[in-house]
Each structure stands twice: as C-alpha cells, then as structure tokens.
Scaffold this active site. Structure first.
Site, PDB file in Angstrom:
ATOM      1  N   CYS A 241      82.913  52.478  -2.671  1.00 58.99           N
ATOM      2  CA  CYS A 241      82.090  52.863  -3.823  1.00 58.99           C
ATOM      3  C   CYS A 241      81.265  54.118  -3.562  1.00 58.99           C
ATOM      4  CB  CYS A 241      81.193  51.706  -4.243  1.00 58.99           C
ATOM      5  SG  CYS A 241      80.308  50.931  -2.890  1.00 58.99           S
TER       6      CYS A 241
ATOM      7  N   HIS B 132      74.253  53.056  -7.098  1.00 59.02           N
ATOM      8  CA  HIS B 132      73.955  53.760  -5.843  1.00 59.02           C
ATOM      9  C   HIS B 132      73.533  55.199  -6.146  1.00 59.02           C
ATOM     10  CE1 HIS B 132      75.663  50.415  -3.843  1.00 59.02           C
ATOM     11  NE2 HIS B 132      76.805  50.919  -3.396  1.00 59.02           N
TER      12      HIS B 132
HETATM   13  N1  LIG Z   1      80.187  45.334  -5.246  1.00 58.68           N
HETATM   14  C1  LIG Z   1      80.635  46.575  -5.225  1.00 58.68           C
HETATM   15  O1  LIG Z   1      79.979  47.506  -5.655  1.00 58.68           O
HETATM   16  C2  LIG Z   1      82.001  46.891  -4.696  1.00 58.68           C
HETATM   17  C3  LIG Z   1      82.452  48.195  -4.819  1.00 58.68           C
HETATM   18  C4  LIG Z   1      83.719  48.520  -4.344  1.00 58.68           C
HETATM   19  C5  LIG Z   1      84.478  47.541  -3.761  1.00 58.68           C
HETATM   20  N2  LIG Z   1      84.008  46.278  -3.641  1.00 58.68           N
HETATM   21  C6  LIG Z   1      84.862  45.274  -3.034  1.00 58.68           C
HETATM   22  O2  LIG Z   1      85.251  44.360  -4.037  1.00 58.68           O
HETATM   23  C7  LIG Z   1      85.374  43.062  -3.471  1.00 58.68           C
HETATM   24  C8  LIG Z   1      84.495  42.093  -4.238  1.00 58.68           C
HETATM   25  O3  LIG Z   1      83.156  42.503  -4.158  1.00 58.68           O
HETATM   26  P1  LIG Z   1      82.009  41.848  -5.062  1.00 58.68           P
HETATM   27  O4  LIG Z   1      80.826  42.705  -4.845  1.00 58.68           O
HETATM   28  O5  LIG Z   1      82.494  41.586  -6.441  1.00 58.68           O
HETATM   29  O6  LIG Z   1      81.788  40.447  -4.288  1.00 58.68           O
HETATM   30  P2  LIG Z   1      81.259  39.052  -4.855  1.00 58.68           P
HETATM   31  O7  LIG Z   1      80.291  39.255  -5.973  1.00 58.68           O
HETATM   32  O8  LIG Z   1      80.792  38.309  -3.657  1.00 58.68           O
HETATM   33  O9  LIG Z   1      82.561  38.344  -5.443  1.00 58.68           O
HETATM   34  C9  LIG Z   1      83.603  37.908  -4.623  1.00 58.68           C
HETATM   35  C10 LIG Z   1      84.709  37.325  -5.479  1.00 58.68           C
HETATM   36  O10 LIG Z   1      85.801  36.954  -4.633  1.00 58.68           O
HETATM   37  C11 LIG Z   1      86.103  35.587  -4.824  1.00 58.68           C
HETATM   38  N3  LIG Z   1      86.584  35.014  -3.572  1.00 58.68           N
HETATM   39  C12 LIG Z   1      85.937  34.926  -2.394  1.00 58.68           C
HETATM   40  N4  LIG Z   1      86.724  34.319  -1.472  1.00 58.68           N
HETATM   41  C13 LIG Z   1      87.887  34.011  -2.084  1.00 58.68           C
HETATM   42  C14 LIG Z   1      89.089  33.387  -1.675  1.00 58.68           C
HETATM   43  N5  LIG Z   1      89.247  32.929  -0.435  1.00 58.68           N
HETATM   44  N6  LIG Z   1      90.072  33.238  -2.578  1.00 58.68           N
HETATM   45  C15 LIG Z   1      89.928  33.669  -3.843  1.00 58.68           C
HETATM   46  N7  LIG Z   1      88.810  34.289  -4.303  1.00 58.68           N
HETATM   47  C16 LIG Z   1      87.802  34.464  -3.429  1.00 58.68           C
HETATM   48  C17 LIG Z   1      84.814  34.969  -5.265  1.00 58.68           C
HETATM   49  O11 LIG Z   1      85.081  33.748  -5.916  1.00 58.68           O
HETATM   50  P3  LIG Z   1      84.049  32.506  -5.976  1.00 58.68           P
HETATM   51  O12 LIG Z   1      83.272  32.679  -7.244  1.00 58.68           O
HETATM   52  O13 LIG Z   1      84.958  31.334  -6.040  1.00 58.68           O
HETATM   53  O14 LIG Z   1      83.210  32.559  -4.752  1.00 58.68           O
HETATM   54  C18 LIG Z   1      84.298  36.055  -6.214  1.00 58.68           C
HETATM   55  O15 LIG Z   1      84.999  35.987  -7.443  1.00 58.68           O
HETATM   56  C19 LIG Z   1      85.045  43.216  -2.001  1.00 58.68           C
HETATM   57  O16 LIG Z   1      86.229  43.415  -1.297  1.00 58.68           O
HETATM   58  C20 LIG Z   1      84.191  44.450  -1.964  1.00 58.68           C
HETATM   59  O17 LIG Z   1      84.254  45.109  -0.713  1.00 58.68           O
HETATM   60  C21 LIG Z   1      82.791  45.925  -4.104  1.00 58.68           C
END
Ligand SMILES: NC(=O)c1ccc[n+]([C@@H]2O[C@H](COP(=O)([O-])OP(=O)(O)OC[C@H]3O[C@@H](n4cnc5c(N)ncnc54)[C@H](OP(=O)(O)O)[C@@H]3O)[C@@H](O)[C@H]2O)c1
Length: 340
Positions: free
Chosen positions: A135, A249
């Site tokens: 990001c 950010h």
């Molecule tokens: N946040 C950002 O700004 C951002 C930016 C770029 C990239 N990313 C990337 O995007 C991804 C998600 O980030 P996020 O910020 O959205 O995280 P988050 O809010 O913690 O959400 C994680 C998601 O993944 C699911 N999950 C976790 N473990 C799983 C499993 N074993 N099988 C299936 N689903 C699973 C969770 O489901 P449950 O509801 O069941 O826990 C939830 O839907 C990460 O790889 C992160 O590095 C994030």
C-alpha cells in the site's frame, strides 16, 4: 480464466471478504458497477455464516476450502500471505485468474506487480496470478510516475505516516479502544500492535532485518518501487512509521532527478496525472491530510517545493496522502480486474 463464454460476465470470488480490504473490495465492485455473473465470499471459519450486503442483497460468507474455486473466473485475495500461498495456486489450477493483495508473490519474477496508472502492460504477461503492490509503495509512487517519465528519478527518500487500517480491521479496533481507555484513564493491553497506540507512534510493526537495519515494510517499498518502475537502478530509502490515524497513509517524499526540475514543472505534470489530485494551497496552509484522503480514490499531493538541501536544483520535496484501503489495496485490485 475458466471456460466461460467469451465476453460473458465472470464469476468472482473474494477471499478475506470480512477484512478491512475485503469490505472495500465489495464496495469498489458495487460502486464501479463491475460486471459479474455471481459474487462468492470467503473467509475463515470464524466468519462463516456472516452476511455482507452487495447490490442491496445479503450474501453469506463461506469458509474457504480447497474446493472453493470450482467455476470461479476471478479470485480477489486479501487474507494474508499464508492463505494466498496455499490457496492461490489452487484457484489458478481450477481456472481462475488471481489478483493477490498479500506480499506472497510480489517479488516472484513470473508474477506481474501492477499499478494500472504505471505499468498496465505488465498484466499481459501473467500466468494466473497478478500481485497488488504494498500500500505504501502504491501511494508513494503513483504520483511520482509522471515525474519519473519526464525526468528520471535517480534517488527517492520516503518517510511514512501509516494508519491503523493498514494493519487490518483488528488494529483499527485497537486504536479506537485504546484511545477511549486513555481518555477515560483506564489501562489497555494492546494485543494487535506491539506498542501502546493511543497518542503515540512507533516504527512499523514488521520484523527488522538485523543485516540491513530495515524492517519488512521498508524493504517492500524499496524492492517493489524498482519492480513497478522497471528501474533496478533507482536508489530508494524508506522509514516506515505507524501513527495513530484510523485510515489513510501519508508519506513525506524527497526525490532527486537526473536533470534540474522545478516545483512548477512537477505541479504541471501532476495536474494531468491519472489517480492524483493536487492539494497544494500554501496561502491557506492546506495540504494533503489523511482525513481528506479517507474514502477518496485519488491520491492527494501537495507541499511541492524545491529540496533546498540539493544546490544542483535536481531535487523536490513533497507530501502525499492516500486511502490505502482503496488505491493502496481494493481499488487498485479492481482496476487490475477491469484491465483484464
Ligand atoms: N489493510 C491494508 O491497507 C492492506 C493494504 C494492502 C494489502 N493488504 C493485504 O491484504 C490482506 C488483508 O488485509 P486486511 O487489512 O484486510 O486484514 P484483516 O482486516 O485482518 O482481514 C483479514 C481477512 O482474511 C480472512 N482470513 C484470515 N485467515 C484466513 C484463512 N485462514 N482462511 C480464509 N480467510 C482468512 C479474515 O477472515 P475472518 O473474518 O474469518 O477472520 C478476514 O476476512 C493482507 O494480506 C494484507 O497484507 C492490506
């Protein structure tokens, strides 16, 4: 993609639909009227059975499993690196094209790392998986691309001010709750981030490489900038810091070009740039702020000025703010899907 008729709307799956990025993916698909035949939502067993609204109707979240991708044409992954490493190859084998938000495949030379405003042509070479960049990398370098094309950037120094949302929905909850506790005079045990978050800031919560002294976030920004710009020579350094901002950010950027460059030239280049909005009002002292950037597709750019530490006139200082759940993640992924 799977064997759907040419031109038919795809069956789309979101893996990690309940997360901070996942819910924005749903919103982007809806707002941009992305053509799809069916949307399937997946998360872990913790969220199986929950419903999320899409186009006015509730959709049930299912537990992700190895057979989840039958009939899926396009799978948008945002459930962490481990889930992507395990399930993205299965999705590709089942016939889907994967757009992955995690860092699992970003530096794989076979996998395109794409910001549509910068290197859309890279999509063509994909072999099933396309990676969405980090990001901070997206937010920092999207506005720099027009400058780089006009007058090659040779060196880039970045200092980030990263919001809670970058660490997911649980970190946003921790910021809200710890701030409430601080103001009420209660103690709060942080469980998501490594340090107290209310009225504090700290070095990014990823592992520091003892050899280089850089943390993983900084290393990603450095490596991914080189890959997206297809410029292995560009010299980049970054200091990534988590600040108590809920969403969006910001980044302070100093860039050095091959030839002399003026703030007016940079402003003129950015005026026309896709995905960028100038917010550069010195008279009112009004510049990019995460509050203004939140919920916006565009990356805000301002404080464009000559970097006075470089007497050769080749350096510029500027400040950007961007909603990293949108352009830094969900929106960029949906733009890649549109380009497909
Ligand atoms: N946040 C950002 O700004 C951002 C930016 C770029 C990239 N990313 C990337 O995007 C991804 C998600 O980030 P996020 O910020 O959205 O995280 P988050 O809010 O913690 O959400 C994680 C998601 O993944 C699911 N999950 C976790 N473990 C799983 C499993 N074993 N099988 C299936 N689903 C699973 C969770 O489901 P449950 O509801 O069941 O826990 C939830 O839907 C990460 O790889 C992160 O590095 C994030």
């Amino acid at each position: 993609m799977s064997e759907r008729a040419q031109g038919a709307a795809p069956v789309v799956a979101i893996v990690g639909a309940t997360g901070a990025v996942g819910v924005e993916l749903l919103r982007c698909l809806e707002q941009r009227r992305f053509p799809l035949a069916e949307l399937r939502l997946f998360a872990s067993s913790r969220s199986a059975g929950k419903t999320l609204e899409f186009r006015g109707r509730p959709l049930t979240v299912r537990e992700l499993g190895e057979d989840s991708f039958a009939g899926v044409d396009l799978a948008l992954f945002s459930a962490g690196g481990a889930t992507s490493r395990r399930f993205a190859p299965l999705a590709v084998r089942a016939g889907a094209t994967v757009i992955d938000n995690s860092s699992a495949f970003r530096m794989d030379p076979q996998v395109p790392l794409v910001v549509p405003e910068i290197n859309p042509e890279a999509i063509r070479g994909h072999r099933g998986i396309i990676a969405n960049p980090n990001c901070c990398a997206i937010i920092s370098i999207t506005p720099l691309w027009p400058v780089h094309r006009a007058n090659r950037i040779t060196r880039l120094l970045l200092a980030t001010y990263q919001a809670a949302s970058g660490a997911g929905a649980a970190a946003m909850h921790e910021l809200r709750e710890s701030t409430r506790a601080y103001l009420d005079g209660r103690s709060y045990d942080n469980t998501v981030l490594p340090h107290p978050y209310a009225f504090n800031l700290f070095s990014h919560n990823t592992r520091v490489d003892p050899a280089s002294g850089y943390n993983e976030e900084e290393t990603k920004v450095i490596q991914e900038t080189r890959k997206i710009f297809a410029d292995p020579q560009i010299r980049v350094s970054a200091t990534c810091v988590r600040v108590p901002v809920l969403r969006a950010h910001s980044v302070a950027i100093n860039l050095e070009c091959e030839r002399p460059i003026t703030p007016a030239e940079v402003r003129a280049l950015l005026q026309e740039a896709a995905g960028v909005k100038l917010v550069d009002d010195a008279e009112r002292n009004y510049f990019p702020m995460p509050r203004d950037a939140s919920g916006q597709d565009a990356i805000l750019v301002g404080r464009i000025r000559q970097d006075l530490s470089d007497p050769s006139g080749r350096s510029i200082a500027l400040f950007v703010a961007g909603d990293q759940l949108l352009k830094g993640a969900a929106l960029n992924a949906v733009q890649i899907a549109e380009a497909l």
